[in-house]
Design an enzyme around this catalytic site. Sequence first.
Site, PDB file in Angstrom:
ATOM      1  N   TYR A 144       0.798  -1.244   0.000  1.00 11.12           N
ATOM      2  CA  TYR A 144       0.000   0.000   0.000  1.00 11.12           C
ATOM      3  C   TYR A 144       0.820   1.278   0.000  1.00 11.12           C
ATOM      4  O   TYR A 144       0.261   2.358  -0.084  1.00 11.12           O
ATOM      5  CB  TYR A 144      -0.983   0.014   1.178  1.00 11.12           C
TER       6      TYR A 144
ATOM      7  N   ARG B 234       6.741  13.938   8.829  1.00 11.07           N
ATOM      8  CA  ARG B 234       7.407  13.125   7.805  1.00 11.07           C
ATOM      9  C   ARG B 234       6.849  13.475   6.432  1.00 11.07           C
ATOM     10  O   ARG B 234       5.630  13.535   6.244  1.00 11.07           O
ATOM     11  CB  ARG B 234       7.197  11.646   8.131  1.00 11.07           C
TER      12      ARG B 234
HETATM   13  C1  LIG Z   1       8.809  -0.921   8.089  1.00 13.12           C
HETATM   14  C2  LIG Z   1       7.377  -1.303   8.214  1.00 13.12           C
HETATM   15  N1  LIG Z   1       7.038  -2.590   8.431  1.00 13.12           N
HETATM   16  C3  LIG Z   1       5.740  -2.974   8.534  1.00 13.12           C
HETATM   17  C4  LIG Z   1       4.716  -2.053   8.422  1.00 13.12           C
HETATM   18  C5  LIG Z   1       3.267  -2.449   8.556  1.00 13.12           C
HETATM   19  O1  LIG Z   1       3.006  -3.787   8.474  1.00 13.12           O
HETATM   20  P1  LIG Z   1       1.538  -4.313   8.115  1.00 13.12           P
HETATM   21  O2  LIG Z   1       1.403  -4.245   6.628  1.00 13.12           O
HETATM   22  O3  LIG Z   1       1.478  -5.676   8.665  1.00 13.12           O
HETATM   23  O4  LIG Z   1       0.556  -3.391   8.747  1.00 13.12           O
HETATM   24  C6  LIG Z   1       5.022  -0.724   8.179  1.00 13.12           C
HETATM   25  C7  LIG Z   1       3.920   0.253   8.059  1.00 13.12           C
HETATM   26  O5  LIG Z   1       4.068   1.416   7.955  1.00 13.12           O
HETATM   27  C8  LIG Z   1       6.379  -0.336   8.082  1.00 13.12           C
HETATM   28  O6  LIG Z   1       6.706   0.923   7.858  1.00 13.12           O
END
Ligand SMILES: Cc1ncc(COP(=O)(O)O)c(C=O)c1O
Length: 406
Positions: free
Chosen positions: A220, A365
């Site tokens: 996304y 940000r």
């Molecule tokens: C580095 C990182 N990992 C994981 C996620 C989110 O994970 P998920 O798609 O399980 O909500 C984000 C969301 O901003 C992120 O920045």
Amino acid sequence: MLPSPAQLAALDAADPLYFARARFRLPPGIVYLDGNSLGPLPAALPERLAQTVASEWGDGLIRSWNDAGWIDLPVSLGAAIAPIVGAEPASVVACDSVSLNLFKLASAALALRPGRRTILMEASDFPTDAYVMQGLAQLAGVTLKRVERADLTAALDGDVALLLLTHAHYVASQVHDMAAMSAAAHKAGALSLWDLSHSAGALVVNLDADGADFAVGCGYKFLNGGPGAPAFAYMARRHWDTAEPALTGWMGHAAPFDFTADYAPAAGARRLLTGTPPILAMRALEAGVATFDGIDLAAAESKSRQLVHLFAAGAATLPGVTVDAPPAVRHGAHVIIRHPEARRLMTALIARGVIGDMRPPDAMRFGFPALTTRFADIGLALEALQAVLTSDEWREERFAPRGIVS
Ligand SMILES: Cc1ncc(COP(=O)(O)O)c(C=O)c1O
């Protein structure tokens, strides 16, 4: 000094990626600097989705699992994402969330390194990475060790089964050297798992060439797949036959429609699948990934870099804020501007049509995806930020914090 409109117009005129903005539907009058959190709407997506709903679902009904290729979408979409992250097509699948994929791959890594009892990660990484590892560590009876970036290599001892790293940090924007850190993990006998959420579609990534073992990433953000889009998961070829993720659902079975009593893993990355894929969300992600057709990611990284630096330099001249200097060697496509009242300031800025986000306690940000950001946007955003900072309007009651999502 803020960059002049003429200077920015010249940069837009010379930008080899300027054409890509037409692949999106962006609302007029908005400067969107949050594609690093939620990519904007691809122009082709509504029609593609409408066709999936009306034709594939409405007319095709259940036949579309075969006739419209629904059942293979996690794999075909994975193959479309693969070149964006430097992977061979069959090593990537689109499925579930980043969080779930982290669990699956980390559990597989632990099983590949029996006897080793430590998962190592960076202390300040995105919370879900830590939360998932905490749960897994408890379940598997291993230790989660969280250390500062500078101490990672020293912490790679003989007990580490897995090194989990975020390629581009979600706040600091620092980028790890994937080849060097994967090699360091291997030298210590450990495996590497990379979170590409802030890299896929923003930076050049070479999973195969850099020796990564496993990776996950968001659909996304830069991939423009829509709110809550499926994530992706990568497994290097050398692990295809031996990796055993602990979440074993029927879609990852070798023959799901044989309905056999016991689990048997599908070949390769397909075993990372769990349950029935969300087809509407998959089609949306497909349209998002298609916005990268013909895009040179080296040019995209270099444009985002230029945008970040221009914005950072301009913001540094504004009163009352401090700018996190973009990391010297390489960095992600966003920059942090700090102010103790970041949340109110960002709300006031959004009211002026410039959309970024904030991370507590004091970070505003701003993201600069190369496909959608114009150089002219830098000037507009800096002008609005200057107006918000100098007018004191952010102190007004209407800009008091509301809602959970920042
Ligand atoms: C580095 C990182 N990992 C994981 C996620 C989110 O994970 P998920 O798609 O399980 O909500 C984000 C969301 O901003 C992120 O920045």
